[in-house]
Design an enzyme around this catalytic site. Structure first.
Site, short mmCIF file in Angstrom:
data_model
loop_
_atom_site.label_atom_id
_atom_site.label_comp_id
_atom_site.label_asym_id
_atom_site.label_seq_id
_atom_site.Cartn_x
_atom_site.Cartn_y
_atom_site.Cartn_z
N LYS A 159 56.27 3.66 23.63
CA LYS A 159 56.73 3.83 25.00
C LYS A 159 55.50 3.94 25.90
CE LYS A 159 60.77 3.24 24.01
NZ LYS A 159 61.48 2.10 24.60
N LYS A 202 71.40 -4.72 23.47
CA LYS A 202 71.97 -3.38 23.31
C LYS A 202 73.49 -3.51 23.44
CE LYS A 202 68.17 -0.46 24.85
NZ LYS A 202 67.00 -1.33 24.93
MG MG Z 1 63.19 -1.88 25.41
#
Ligand code: MG
Length: 367
Positions: free
Chosen positions: A165, A265
């Site tokens: 991240k 997703k």
């Molecule tokens: Mg991503």
């Protein structure tokens, strides 16, 4: 077969690591997940789950799931849950947009279809490819040294693919990528996911600063056009995620040559039905995929495993086992990570049995 009852349960999912942080100082310490139960007049009972990454990631939030279910669920009573296209059409008719609200119901209907036909969902989605699915580990944003330590730790647990991240201050992000890359060995895969956190000048600086590093760059900027501009100026392999919200966006990005890998997703796309459509399109077009969801527990992980396991391995970039990130188990039978891999259940449907003691009383109940 007819739907006789739809109930929803709210479950808090704390994290083993205490918190999960990504670009822009955003972080979540306890995820608010919604598990939906769909009952039928013929016996099968299906379950689905949706768990937004807090309210500030995608245009989705946990309280919105429950509010949206109040619009959608009453319109599905009496419908046949095994007619997935008709179910999705009905949901779209009564609630415009809000795909994440519809995802757990669609997931539960696939669970029912599997039980009714005696087939695991992966078989219904196209077949089981290979023995298992390779997972990645998301590395919460932290200091470069702490992130490198986490990668070393998860490497010992069997993971070989890591998603950092980043999306912070460019110099520090360069240090993060370099510190982690030093921990990796031949065959490992490294992704730097900015989660829309950079402006294009910052993305270009980071990419230039790690030009000699074998790393994928994921969703550097908020807008599709900025991502495309960055993509055209750098030579790292490129992943799009937040910009790909549906089939039109996927088709456009493919036409623009905007990505090498796309992150699908399930909740973002509105359920397994839509995710399968996107998946099959990517297979046809030759686009590799990360198959996952925004977050979740055992039910979400089971659904990811079925979608990923039914995807040809050469197009399966990676997948996520969210149930190993959280401290609460909401269902028996969910996939359990083994050496950085997981497999879809061979039981009919999703293969999960929710723990009623963990779910507690429903927060919504339509019958
Ligand atoms: Mg991503």
């Amino acid at each position: 077969m007819r739907i006789t009852r739809i109930a929803a349960y709210r479950v808090d999912l704390p994290l083993h690591e205490g918190k999960y942080a990504w670009s822009g100082g955003k972080a979540v310490s306890v995820f608010d997940s919604t598990i939906v139960r769909v009952e039928t007049d013929a016996g099968p009972v299906g379950h689905g789950e949706v768990c937004p990454l807090g309210p500030a990631y995608l245009p989705a939030y946990a309280a919105g799931v429950r509010a949206g279910l109040g619009e959608v669920a009453p319109a599905l009573l009496g419908q046949d849950p095994t007619e997935l296209a008709a179910i999705n059409r009905q949901m779209d008719r009564v609630l415009k947009g809000h795909p994440y609200v519809k995802s757990p119901i669609d997931m539960a209907c696939w669970d029912i279809l599997g039980q009714a036909t005696g087939q695991p969902v992966c078989a219904l989605l196209g077949g089981r490819f290979g023995a298992d699915v390779i997972l990645y580990r998301a590395i919460s944003q932290d200091t470069p040294q702490r992130m490198a330590e986490r990668v070393a730790q998860y490497r010992k647990e069997g993971y070989r693919r890591f998603q950092l991240k980043v999306g912070g201050e460019p110099e520090e992000d360069i240090e993060r990528i370099r510190a982690v890359a030093a921990e990796l060995e031949r065959g490992d895969v490294l992704v730097a996911d900015a989660n829309t956190g950079w402006l294009s000048h910052q993305a270009l600086r980071v990419a230039r600063g790690v030009r000699d590093v074998d790393v994928y760059i994921e969703q550097p900027c908020l807008g599709y056009e900025e991502c495309l501009a960055v993509r055209r100026h750098i030579d790292h392999p490129f992943v799009l995620d937040e910009s790909i919200t549906g089939i039109p966006e996927l088709v456009r990005a493919h036409g623009d040559g905007a990505m090498d890998v796309v992150n699908l997703k399930i909740g973002k796309l509105g359920g397994l039905t839509n995710a399968r459509l996107a998946r099959d399109l990517c297979v046809t077009l030759g686009i590799a995929m990360t198959i996952e969801d925004s977050w979740g527990g055992d039910v979400t992980t089971a659904a990811i495993a079925h979608l990923a396991h039914s995807t040809p391995p050469e197009l399966r970039f990676t997948a996520t086992d969210f149930n190993s990130y959280v401290t609460v188990s909401t269902a028996e039978g969910a996939p359990q990570r083994e050496g950085g891999r997981m497999a879809a259940s061979a039981a009919p449907g999703l293969g999960v049995t929710p723990r009623t003691d963990v779910l507690g009383d429903p927060v919504l109940d339509f019958a």
